[in-house]
Design a protein around this motif. Structure first.
Motif, PDB file in Angstrom:
ATOM      1  N   LEU A   6     -28.087 -13.895 -25.153  1.00 25.69           N
ATOM      2  CA  LEU A   6     -29.474 -14.339 -25.015  1.00 25.69           C
ATOM      3  C   LEU A   6     -29.735 -14.944 -23.638  1.00 25.69           C
ATOM      4  O   LEU A   6     -30.834 -14.796 -23.091  1.00 25.69           O
ATOM      5  N   LYS A   7     -28.740 -15.611 -23.078  1.00 22.70           N
ATOM      6  CA  LYS A   7     -28.911 -16.148 -21.726  1.00 22.70           C
ATOM      7  C   LYS A   7     -29.117 -15.015 -20.729  1.00 22.70           C
ATOM      8  O   LYS A   7     -29.989 -15.086 -19.851  1.00 22.70           O
ATOM      9  N   LYS A  55     -30.262 -11.951 -21.410  1.00 24.49           N
ATOM     10  CA  LYS A  55     -31.554 -11.314 -21.662  1.00 24.49           C
ATOM     11  C   LYS A  55     -32.710 -12.179 -21.155  1.00 24.49           C
ATOM     12  O   LYS A  55     -33.729 -11.653 -20.700  1.00 24.49           O
ATOM     13  N   SER A  56     -32.539 -13.487 -21.225  1.00 26.24           N
ATOM     14  CA  SER A  56     -33.580 -14.377 -20.697  1.00 26.24           C
ATOM     15  C   SER A  56     -33.742 -14.186 -19.197  1.00 26.24           C
ATOM     16  O   SER A  56     -34.862 -14.201 -18.671  1.00 26.24           O
ATOM     17  N   MET A  57     -32.600 -13.986 -18.525  1.00 25.34           N
ATOM     18  CA  MET A  57     -32.645 -13.797 -17.072  1.00 25.34           C
ATOM     19  C   MET A  57     -33.180 -12.423 -16.701  1.00 25.34           C
ATOM     20  O   MET A  57     -33.984 -12.288 -15.769  1.00 25.34           O
ATOM     21  N   ARG A  58     -32.781 -11.376 -17.430  1.00 20.00           N
ATOM     22  CA  ARG A  58     -33.115 -10.006 -17.049  1.00 20.00           C
ATOM     23  C   ARG A  58     -34.417  -9.497 -17.663  1.00 20.00           C
ATOM     24  O   ARG A  58     -35.001  -8.535 -17.154  1.00 20.00           O
ATOM     25  N   MET A 100     -38.518  -7.793 -25.172  1.00 22.31           N
ATOM     26  CA  MET A 100     -37.935  -9.105 -25.444  1.00 22.31           C
ATOM     27  C   MET A 100     -38.187  -9.503 -26.887  1.00 22.31           C
ATOM     28  O   MET A 100     -37.311 -10.080 -27.545  1.00 22.31           O
ATOM     29  N   THR A 116     -31.676  -9.739 -32.765  1.00 22.70           N
ATOM     30  CA  THR A 116     -30.611 -10.730 -32.590  1.00 22.70           C
ATOM     31  C   THR A 116     -30.632 -11.749 -33.718  1.00 22.70           C
ATOM     32  O   THR A 116     -29.568 -12.165 -34.214  1.00 22.70           O
ATOM     33  N   TRP A 152     -40.603 -10.861 -17.063  1.00 22.81           N
ATOM     34  CA  TRP A 152     -41.834 -10.717 -17.836  1.00 22.81           C
ATOM     35  C   TRP A 152     -42.822 -11.824 -17.496  1.00 22.81           C
ATOM     36  O   TRP A 152     -44.005 -11.558 -17.213  1.00 22.81           O
ATOM     37  N   LEU A 172     -35.243 -10.304 -29.647  1.00 22.14           N
ATOM     38  CA  LEU A 172     -35.161 -11.559 -30.398  1.00 22.14           C
ATOM     39  C   LEU A 172     -35.121 -11.307 -31.899  1.00 22.14           C
ATOM     40  O   LEU A 172     -34.360 -11.952 -32.634  1.00 22.14           O
ATOM     41  N   ALA A 189     -36.873 -11.876 -19.997  1.00 22.95           N
ATOM     42  CA  ALA A 189     -37.910 -12.900 -20.170  1.00 22.95           C
ATOM     43  C   ALA A 189     -38.457 -13.401 -18.838  1.00 22.95           C
ATOM     44  O   ALA A 189     -39.675 -13.520 -18.658  1.00 22.95           O
ATOM     45  N   LEU A 190     -37.570 -13.708 -17.895  1.00 24.63           N
ATOM     46  CA  LEU A 190     -38.027 -14.230 -16.596  1.00 24.63           C
ATOM     47  C   LEU A 190     -38.879 -13.215 -15.836  1.00 24.63           C
ATOM     48  O   LEU A 190     -39.980 -13.551 -15.372  1.00 24.63           O
TER      49      LEU A 190
END
Length: 371
Positions: free
Chosen positions: A85-86, A88-91, A146, A153, A96, A150, A93-94
């Motif tokens: 998840l970390k 995916k947040s970087m690649r 994303m 996951t 986006w 989520l 969510a950020l």
């Protein structure tokens, strides 16, 4: 050094799909009967590009969701939930969030700018963008992706057995293919009874999507997960043949194109016509995706300097490509050139500049963590 276990054809299919996305958005600038709101519309229009848009618009996004789903659980098994998840947040969510708040507004402003509507960008951003003109441009895909990540996951955390790869590889029978097309058709049809086919909604300003298509996109995302779990396209696993699937895709695509040209949405007045449209759309979508997967596995399961460059920069090029599509197409609106030459120039420059910009962004170690 080449990795013998890597599915290079998936990398190459993703690169091809991004190029087709650029071709789709370029074609929209030159198609007859284009959406009134499209960012840049050239005075010259052609029914040829209408046909191109109708065909490409069916399978491009499902392919991208399929590929994303295919590698999801493999990454989750490798990294664990926290690191996964970390990452995916970087690649996802950020980029986006940056896309929605920083990059989508000037893209949306092109609708006003290209039509010389006398509204300043500041007024547009503070008023219209957060009202009637709200959109996320092409960054809607990243947001929806994303959301899918989520959801799956969370399910995998509740049911850990979902992530574990089975000991045996399962090849699908004919009923699997028929059932998948039937399910996507049913979801598409039910949604089309309440929403126009090409309408977009943005509940809560968070996700932007087409309600008629969102269910099918999620199913293709899940299909990617299912195929990876069951060893599709791996040694000893199921490998569909390109020729029969290509024939099915050609026939269903021709029928779908014919129906869209003869029966555009205002003429889809009966349940029978709506059902036929839904069935042909989803049949063409599924057969075309399986054909593309089979074709790339057979012919393009390799890498090299050029292929690796396109693969490494596919995400970054998707991220920036609309700026170049609309910049070039707007610059050509007042130039007297044959429409096909305009299209070729716009597409070539947009692809070249998008991939070049991505390569430049990725020259930074920090940006490589994202793109």
């Amino acid at each position: 050094m080449d990795n013998p276990n890597r599915l290079y054809f998936m990398d190459n299919l993703r690169s091809l799909t991004i190029i087709l996305v650029v071709a789709l958005h370029t074609s929209l600038c030159y198609m007859a009967f284009a959406p009134e709101w499209w960012y840049v519309l050239d005075p010259q229009r052609s029914l040829f590009f209408t046909a191109v848009v109708i065909v490409l618009d069916v399978f491009i996004m499902p392919v991208m969701f399929y590929i994303s789903g295919y590698f999801l659980f493999a990454s989750l098994r490798k990294h664990g939930t926290g690191r996964f998840l970390k990452g995916k947040s970087m690649r996802i969510a950020l980029p986006w969030v940056v896309g929605v708040f920083v990059l989508a507004p000037p893209l949306a402003y092109m609708i006003y700018f290209s039509r010389q509507i006398p509204v300043s960008y500041i007024d547009f951003f503070t008023h219209d963008f957060w009202g009637k003109a709200y959109q996320q441009a092409h960054y809607w895909f990243i947001g929806v992706l994303m959301g899918f990540v989520l959801v799956t996951t969370a399910l995998a955390s509740v049911f850990p057995s979902l992530v574990k790869k089975p000991d045996h590889q399962k090849a699908p029978g004919p009923l699997f293919h028929v059932g998948f097309v039937a399910l996507t058709t049913l979801i598409f049809l039910v949604a089309s009874l309440s929403f126009p086919l090409d309408s977009w909604i943005h509940p809560g300003y968070v996700f932007v999507f087409q309600p008629v298509r969102i269910g099918g996109l999620f199913l293709f995302f899940l299909l990617g997960i299912y195929c990876e779990q069951n060893g599709w396209f791996t040694q000893g696993g199921y490998e569909p043949k390109a020729l029969p699937w290509g024939v099915l895709a050609l026939i269903s695509g021709a029928l779908y194109l014919y129906m869209k040209l003869v029966f555009p949405e205002p003429k889809l007045t009966t349940l029978l016509l709506k059902g036929a449209n839904a069935a042909l759309f989803n049949l063409f979508c599924y057969t075309c995706i399986i054909w593309l997967l089979a074709l790339c596995k057979t012919c393009f399961n390799r890498t090299g300097t050029v292929l690796r460059h396109f693969s490494d920069n596919s995400y970054g090029s998707y991220y920036v490509h609309q700026f170049f599509v609309f910049g070039v197409s707007y610059g050509l609106t007042k130039v007297q050139l044959p429409i096909f030459l305009k299209f070729a120039l716009t597409l070539t420059l947009a692809v070249t500049l998008s991939w070049g910009t991505s390569a430049l962004m990725r020259s930074s170690a920090a940006m490589r963590r994202v793109f």
